[in-house]
Design a protein around this motif. Structure first.
Motif, PDB file in Angstrom:
ATOM      1  N   ARG A  18      38.945  19.002  22.955  1.00 27.65           N
ATOM      2  CA  ARG A  18      38.364  19.185  21.621  1.00 27.65           C
ATOM      3  C   ARG A  18      36.855  18.929  21.628  1.00 27.65           C
ATOM      4  O   ARG A  18      36.101  19.638  20.972  1.00 27.65           O
ATOM      5  N   ALA A  21      35.336  22.033  23.158  1.00 29.23           N
ATOM      6  CA  ALA A  21      35.339  23.140  22.204  1.00 29.23           C
ATOM      7  C   ALA A  21      34.249  22.968  21.156  1.00 29.23           C
ATOM      8  O   ALA A  21      33.586  23.935  20.764  1.00 29.23           O
ATOM      9  N   ASP A  22      34.034  21.743  20.716  1.00 23.70           N
ATOM     10  CA  ASP A  22      32.972  21.470  19.754  1.00 23.70           C
ATOM     11  C   ASP A  22      31.607  21.768  20.377  1.00 23.70           C
ATOM     12  O   ASP A  22      30.761  22.411  19.755  1.00 23.70           O
ATOM     13  N   GLU A  24      30.990  23.848  22.699  1.00 26.64           N
ATOM     14  CA  GLU A  24      30.887  25.299  22.879  1.00 26.64           C
ATOM     15  C   GLU A  24      30.891  26.048  21.546  1.00 26.64           C
ATOM     16  O   GLU A  24      30.993  27.274  21.521  1.00 26.64           O
ATOM     17  N   LYS A  25      30.789  25.311  20.447  1.00 29.57           N
ATOM     18  CA  LYS A  25      30.704  25.879  19.101  1.00 29.57           C
ATOM     19  C   LYS A  25      31.944  26.695  18.751  1.00 29.57           C
ATOM     20  O   LYS A  25      31.864  27.743  18.105  1.00 29.57           O
ATOM     21  N   ALA A  26      33.120  26.211  19.174  1.00 29.97           N
ATOM     22  CA  ALA A  26      34.364  26.940  18.934  1.00 29.97           C
ATOM     23  C   ALA A  26      35.516  25.982  18.622  1.00 29.97           C
ATOM     24  O   ALA A  26      36.663  26.267  18.962  1.00 29.97           O
ATOM     25  N   ASP A  28      37.091  25.421  15.977  1.00 27.07           N
ATOM     26  CA  ASP A  28      38.139  26.034  15.158  1.00 27.07           C
ATOM     27  C   ASP A  28      39.126  26.868  15.975  1.00 27.07           C
ATOM     28  O   ASP A  28      40.208  27.187  15.505  1.00 27.07           O
ATOM     29  N   GLU A  29      38.769  27.202  17.221  1.00 23.66           N
ATOM     30  CA  GLU A  29      39.654  27.978  18.094  1.00 23.66           C
ATOM     31  C   GLU A  29      40.519  27.089  18.986  1.00 23.66           C
ATOM     32  O   GLU A  29      41.434  27.585  19.650  1.00 23.66           O
ATOM     33  N   LEU A 121      29.493  29.769  29.749  1.00 22.35           N
ATOM     34  CA  LEU A 121      28.778  30.472  28.685  1.00 22.35           C
ATOM     35  C   LEU A 121      27.340  30.735  29.116  1.00 22.35           C
ATOM     36  O   LEU A 121      26.677  29.859  29.681  1.00 22.35           O
TER      37      LEU A 121
END
Length: 158
Positions: A18, A21-22, A24-26, A28-29, A121
Motif C-alpha cells: 500500500r 502504491a501510494d 506510485e500515485k495509484a 486507489d488501484e 515507472l
C-alpha cells in the motif's frame, strides 16, 4: 538480513504494498487484501514468492521483494519477474534494496534461470539510477500492454 518471507510477514508486506502504491500515485488501484497475499504466497499452489529485508537492530521488516517465475521461449529456461521491490523510505540507503536484488540474482544463478527482470515507472528517476548502478539496462523497443476490468471481461467472454 534477507530471508524468505513467512506467513507472519504478510501484514507487513501488505502495508508496504500500500505504501508503494501510494508512492506510485495509484493507491486507489491497490485492492489486494492480506488474505489474497497469504493465499498467493503460502496457499496450496503458491503463485508468487517473497523475500523480506529485516533490520539487524530491531528485527523489523523494512523491505520486500515479491516475485514469480516467467519463461523465455528464446532461452528455453525460466526467469524471475520482480513484481515489486520496496524499502521503507526511512530505511533506504542501508543496502536493503541491493541485498534483495542480490538474493534474487543468486536464486537465478543457482537455479540456471536466464533473466531477472522488472518494470519501473519512467518518472521514477531515483529507482532508475539505482537499477542502472547495479548493471541493469532498460529494454528499449518494448511497450507493456495490459487488459483489466471491463476490457479483460469483454475479451474473456463475460
Amino acid at each position: 538480513m534477507i530471508r524468505r518471507a513467512t506467513a507472519a510477514d504478510v501484514p507487513a508486506i501488505h502495508a508496504m504494498v500500500r505504501e508503494l502504491a501510494d508512492y506510485e500515485k495509484a493507491l486507489d488501484e491497490a485492492n489486494a487484501t492480506e488474505e489474497q497475499l497469504r493465499e498467493a504466497l503460502f496457499g496450496e499452489l503458491p503463485a508468487a514468492y517473497a523475500h523480506v529485508a529485516v533490520a539487524d537492530e530491531d528485527g523489523e521488516v523494512v523491505g520486500f521483494a515479491l516475485w514469480f517465475l516467467n519463461f523465455s521461449t528464446w532461452r528455453g529456461v525460466h526467469g524471475v519477474y520482480l513484481e515489486d521491490l520496496y524499502v521503507r523510505p526511512e530505511r533506504r540507503g542501508g543496502g536493503h534494496g541491493k541485498a534483495l536484488l542480490a538474493e534474487l540474482a543468486r536464486i537465478c544463478v543457482e537455479r540456471g534461470y536466464g533473466r531477472l527482470e522488472w518494470s519501473v515507472l519512467d518518472w521514477n528517476a531515483p529507482s532508475i539510477a539505482f537499477y542502472e548502478s547495479l548493471g541493469a539496462r532498460p529494454q528499449d523497443g518494448w511497450t507493456v500492454y495490459r487488459l483489466t476490468d471491463g476490457a479483460l471481461a469483454g475479451l474473456g467472454g463475460r
